[in-house]
Scaffold this motif. Structure first.
Motif, PDB file in Angstrom:
ATOM      1  N   SER A 169      -8.043  -4.364   0.481  1.00 33.38           N
ATOM      2  CA  SER A 169      -8.499  -3.176   1.188  1.00 33.38           C
ATOM      3  C   SER A 169      -7.351  -2.557   1.975  1.00 33.38           C
ATOM      4  N   LEU A 170      -7.462  -1.261   2.185  1.00 27.13           N
ATOM      5  CA  LEU A 170      -6.451  -0.560   2.983  1.00 27.13           C
ATOM      6  C   LEU A 170      -6.365  -1.165   4.378  1.00 27.13           C
ATOM      7  N   GLN A 171      -7.515  -1.588   4.913  1.00 22.81           N
ATOM      8  CA  GLN A 171      -7.523  -2.206   6.241  1.00 22.81           C
ATOM      9  C   GLN A 171      -6.754  -3.516   6.249  1.00 22.81           C
ATOM     10  N   ALA A 188       0.394   5.553   3.253  1.00 25.19           N
ATOM     11  CA  ALA A 188       0.151   6.650   2.323  1.00 25.19           C
ATOM     12  C   ALA A 188      -0.047   6.076   0.926  1.00 25.19           C
ATOM     13  N   CYS A 189      -1.055   6.579   0.223  1.00 25.37           N
ATOM     14  CA  CYS A 189      -1.367   6.111  -1.124  1.00 25.37           C
ATOM     15  C   CYS A 189      -1.085   7.202  -2.152  1.00 25.37           C
ATOM     16  N   ASN A 190      -0.999   6.782  -3.411  1.00 24.21           N
ATOM     17  CA  ASN A 190      -1.075   7.704  -4.533  1.00 24.21           C
ATOM     18  C   ASN A 190      -1.911   7.030  -5.614  1.00 24.21           C
ATOM     19  N   LYS A 197      -5.794   4.157 -10.634  1.00 21.45           N
ATOM     20  CA  LYS A 197      -6.093   3.278  -9.518  1.00 21.45           C
ATOM     21  C   LYS A 197      -5.269   3.660  -8.293  1.00 21.45           C
ATOM     22  N   LEU A 198      -5.867   3.457  -7.122  1.00 21.41           N
ATOM     23  CA  LEU A 198      -5.141   3.684  -5.879  1.00 21.41           C
ATOM     24  C   LEU A 198      -4.036   2.650  -5.736  1.00 21.41           C
ATOM     25  N   LYS A 229      -4.633  14.072   4.727  1.00 20.00           N
ATOM     26  CA  LYS A 229      -4.755  14.452   3.330  1.00 20.00           C
ATOM     27  C   LYS A 229      -4.163  13.356   2.461  1.00 20.00           C
ATOM     28  N   GLY A 230      -4.862  13.001   1.389  1.00 19.91           N
ATOM     29  CA  GLY A 230      -4.376  11.959   0.490  1.00 19.91           C
ATOM     30  C   GLY A 230      -5.533  11.235  -0.150  1.00 19.91           C
ATOM     31  N   PRO A 231      -5.256  10.464  -1.203  1.00 17.69           N
ATOM     32  CA  PRO A 231      -6.354   9.811  -1.929  1.00 17.69           C
ATOM     33  C   PRO A 231      -7.005   8.661  -1.175  1.00 17.69           C
ATOM     34  N   CYS A 232      -6.319   8.034  -0.240  1.00 15.71           N
ATOM     35  CA  CYS A 232      -6.925   6.973   0.561  1.00 15.71           C
ATOM     36  C   CYS A 232      -7.635   7.600   1.757  1.00 15.71           C
TER      37      CYS A 232
END
Length: 242
Positions: A169-171, A188-190, A197-198, A229-232
């Motif tokens: 998880s991002l967390q 920051a994700c892409n 997939k993230l 702003k961003g996918p995550c």
């Protein structure tokens, strides 16, 4: 003698203040690290395949960015935004001034598209300097600007507490990096262009504005955990470090 000492203090203060003569003054610095495998698989950058040995499995520097109190980037030097008393160095002058840093810059701050092409790396460094260095606290000292970034990078844990090839998880990623660097990062994700997939793209760490004649070095919490702003968008997003 006392008058001369006061004059020297004034000159030092002027140098420090001139770099912040902006619409908004410098409040802190954002140090951005990119994960090459994510940068190169996001569909916006064409990199060597396979990635150059020694680059694919470690974070590399994207940039060192002066930010204002609203976490907005400081505008670069221009005729309408002359943030220093003298124009910044030209490209030729800049490269001459940082020549002794080339070995470390090539390893830690490469142009991922062409990491083994010296001219490509020089263009990347010039681009980052022009956009973020010219109105930093080092407008006439590019060596110190680039050396700040290199010293920060060299003092950080190599993996920032993360393991390549994992999904979490991002967390959890946020918590691992926070524990490793003792400060709250910005993530920051892409998306992988093939799998959608993230993936973790960049880790941005924040640093206090330095005192005059000092390098950027004191880490602090970043004001936000990930860009608006961003996918995550959620701490529970499942993110891969390829």
């Amino acid at each position: 003698m006392e008058t001369m000492n006061l004059f020297k203090v004034f000159l030092v203060s002027l140098t420090f203040v001139s770099a912040s003569c902006s619409k908004n003054p410098i409040h802190f610095y954002k140090f951005s690290l990119q994960w090459p495998r994510s940068s190169c698989s996001g569909g916006t950058m064409k990199c060597p395949s396979p990635l150059t040995v020694g680059i694919g499995m470690s974070f590399t520097i994207h940039g060192l960015w002066p930010q204002d109190a609203n976490d907005e980037p400081i505008d670069p030097y221009s005729s309408t935004h002359p943030c220093s008393a003298q124009p910044p160095p030209t490209k030729v002058q800049l490269l001459a001034l940082i020549k002794s840093l080339y070995p470390s810059l090539t390893t830690n701050w490469p142009d991922l598209k062409n990491p083994l092409v010296p001219a490509a790396n020089e263009d990347f460094w010039w681009k980052e300097w022009s956009k973020h260095g010219t109105c930093s606290d080092f407008p006439s000292k590019p060596f110190d600007y680039f050396d700040s970034a290199l010293q920060i990078k060299l003092q950080l844990p190599a993996s920032l507490g993360l393991s390549s090839g994992t999904t979490q998880s991002l967390q959890d990623i946020f918590n691992a990096i926070s524990s490793a660097v003792k400060a709250k990062p910005e993530l920051a994700c892409n998306r992988n262009a093939s799998t959608n997939k993230l993936q973790l793209w960049e880790v941005r760490l924040c640093y206090e504005r330095p005192a005059p004649n000092e390098l950027v070095k004191t880490i602090r919490d970043c004001p936000s955990s990930w860009p608006a702003k961003g996918p995550c968008t959620s701490p529970q997003d499942q993110v891969t470090l390829p």
